[in-house]
Enzyme design. Sequence first.
Site, mmCIF file in Angstrom:
data_model
loop_
_atom_site.group_PDB
_atom_site.id
_atom_site.type_symbol
_atom_site.label_atom_id
_atom_site.label_comp_id
_atom_site.label_asym_id
_atom_site.label_seq_id
_atom_site.Cartn_x
_atom_site.Cartn_y
_atom_site.Cartn_z
ATOM 1 C CG HIS A 149 41.718 52.009 42.812
ATOM 2 N ND1 HIS A 149 42.188 51.788 44.069
ATOM 3 C CD2 HIS A 149 40.774 51.068 42.587
ATOM 4 C CE1 HIS A 149 41.564 50.748 44.591
ATOM 5 N NE2 HIS A 149 40.692 50.288 43.715
HETATM 6 C C1 UD1 Z 1 38.339 46.969 40.080
HETATM 7 C C2 UD1 Z 1 37.350 46.648 41.198
HETATM 8 C C3 UD1 Z 1 37.797 47.310 42.483
HETATM 9 C C4 UD1 Z 1 39.231 46.990 42.813
HETATM 10 C C5 UD1 Z 1 40.087 47.361 41.622
HETATM 11 C C6 UD1 Z 1 41.544 47.074 41.848
HETATM 12 C C7 UD1 Z 1 35.021 46.357 40.502
HETATM 13 C C8 UD1 Z 1 33.686 46.980 40.550
HETATM 14 N N1 UD1 Z 1 36.021 47.149 40.913
HETATM 15 O O1 UD1 Z 1 38.251 48.368 39.863
HETATM 16 O O2 UD1 Z 1 36.982 46.861 43.541
HETATM 17 O O3 UD1 Z 1 39.622 47.711 43.954
HETATM 18 O O4 UD1 Z 1 39.639 46.625 40.499
HETATM 19 O O5 UD1 Z 1 42.302 47.418 40.743
HETATM 20 O O6 UD1 Z 1 35.148 45.211 40.153
HETATM 21 N N2 UD1 Z 1 42.286 48.901 33.040
HETATM 22 C C9 UD1 Z 1 43.451 48.740 32.364
HETATM 23 N N3 UD1 Z 1 44.083 47.523 32.431
HETATM 24 C C10 UD1 Z 1 43.599 46.498 33.148
HETATM 25 C C11 UD1 Z 1 42.394 46.658 33.823
HETATM 26 C C12 UD1 Z 1 41.752 47.867 33.772
HETATM 27 O O7 UD1 Z 1 43.932 49.647 31.717
HETATM 28 O O8 UD1 Z 1 44.227 45.416 33.164
HETATM 29 C C13 UD1 Z 1 41.590 50.208 33.012
HETATM 30 C C14 UD1 Z 1 40.512 50.273 31.988
HETATM 31 O O9 UD1 Z 1 40.500 51.530 31.454
HETATM 32 C C15 UD1 Z 1 39.242 50.086 32.789
HETATM 33 C C16 UD1 Z 1 39.629 50.749 34.108
HETATM 34 O O10 UD1 Z 1 41.022 50.469 34.260
HETATM 35 O O11 UD1 Z 1 38.166 50.669 32.167
HETATM 36 C C17 UD1 Z 1 38.879 50.219 35.273
HETATM 37 O O12 UD1 Z 1 38.962 48.787 35.345
HETATM 38 P P1 UD1 Z 1 37.759 47.973 36.038
HETATM 39 O O13 UD1 Z 1 38.074 46.544 36.064
HETATM 40 O O14 UD1 Z 1 36.462 48.401 35.441
HETATM 41 O O15 UD1 Z 1 37.695 48.539 37.504
HETATM 42 P P2 UD1 Z 1 38.849 48.988 38.522
HETATM 43 O O16 UD1 Z 1 38.772 50.453 38.696
HETATM 44 O O17 UD1 Z 1 40.166 48.387 38.181
#
Ligand code: UD1
Length: 363
Positions: free
Chosen positions: A205
């Site tokens: 990821h």
């Molecule tokens: C975040 C953390 C990362 C961690 C990861 C674990 C930061 C900078 N990054 O990255 O360090 O390893 O979490 O998962 O804080 N989304 C969903 N459902 C959710 C949450 C997210 O669909 O419940 C999708 C959304 O499209 C979102 C994307 O995942 O835009 C990324 O989520 P985000 O919280 O921005 O960062 P992660 O890649 O999850």
Amino acid sequence: MKIINVAGARPNFMKIAPLMEAFDAHPDIEPMLVHTGQHYDETMSDLFFRQLGIPEPDINLGIGSGSHAVQTAETMKAFEQVVLDEKPDVVLVVGDVNSTIACGLVAVKLGIKLVHVEAGLRSGDRAMPEEINRVLTDAISDVLFCTEQSGVDNLKNEGVDAAKIHLVGNVMIDTLLKNREKAEQSAILDDLGLQPRNYGALTLHRPSNVDNTETFGRLLNAIGEIQEDLPIIFPIHPRTRKNLPGLGLQDRVDAMANLRLLDPIGYLDFLKLTANATIVLTDSGGIQEETTILKVPCLTIRENTERPITAEVGSNQIVGTDPEAILSAYRNVMDGRRPEPQTPPLWDGQAAQRIAEILSQQA
Ligand code: UD1
């Protein structure tokens, strides 16, 4: 001592669980839990609260997804009001996600003591958003709890006063040890028709791996070959799932008969899946640590790690993103050529207790 504990994203939840338990049991500590809502899906958040017995958050800020600036800024705006209303003695943040730095910054600006759990880890790679979050959070923290000696050394090298730094072990491993037996009851292997030690588990990821067609495509070259040899189970993160069609890679994944994509799974299922795997391939931080304790060979598909102890004493190898290097490391593991892994010092299930003791003595 009133402590506001902050959790925001999936890897925070297994760290906050043992802390809430230790604080709840401590006569001198009054804990509160704030969920920023950075992760919000049932399978990315609620399931973890239920399975790990984390109390319902006192407050959920409901921030959700957004660009780094938007997510961080919205979290700061909402959390500032919470701190003003609740007047805690301490704000405690864990890990390295955007919620960590956002809430940390709010706390210190309001003159509240800031505690960082999992301090001092450094990949040396400033292109990783987490590395920025780690460096900045540590620079403003008043008390810094480290999981491994490298964290202590990094902080001292950056000029942090040694009196603020405590090597206490790993709260994520507290959670793993507590739940290991319970996880054995998970039916995931039966549900997927898998035999122990007869499959691999994969997670990917990191933006640097999955946000770019060329890099992700190269990783799929290696994964494609590996899955011809060993079935691979791939619980897929939402951002990775979205990127596959967006980067034009969905067809390649669909064509891999032995690569099985799953929606994100809960903690207990994932623990059972990794504990019984022949090999784990990942770009996660926490999974490098969990496989170290499970003594399952782990290939970390990154050029660096902020958790060097897992490679020094454990079963982790940092193999990079070159397909040939990944395949060669895979073959070595399958040939059984690896030293017996050791357990890092203090990864014994007592880290949260140590943190509660140290904090209560500072009241
Ligand atoms: C975040 C953390 C990362 C961690 C990861 C674990 C930061 C900078 N990054 O990255 O360090 O390893 O979490 O998962 O804080 N989304 C969903 N459902 C959710 C949450 C997210 O669909 O419940 C999708 C959304 O499209 C979102 C994307 O995942 O835009 C990324 O989520 P985000 O919280 O921005 O960062 P992660 O890649 O999850």
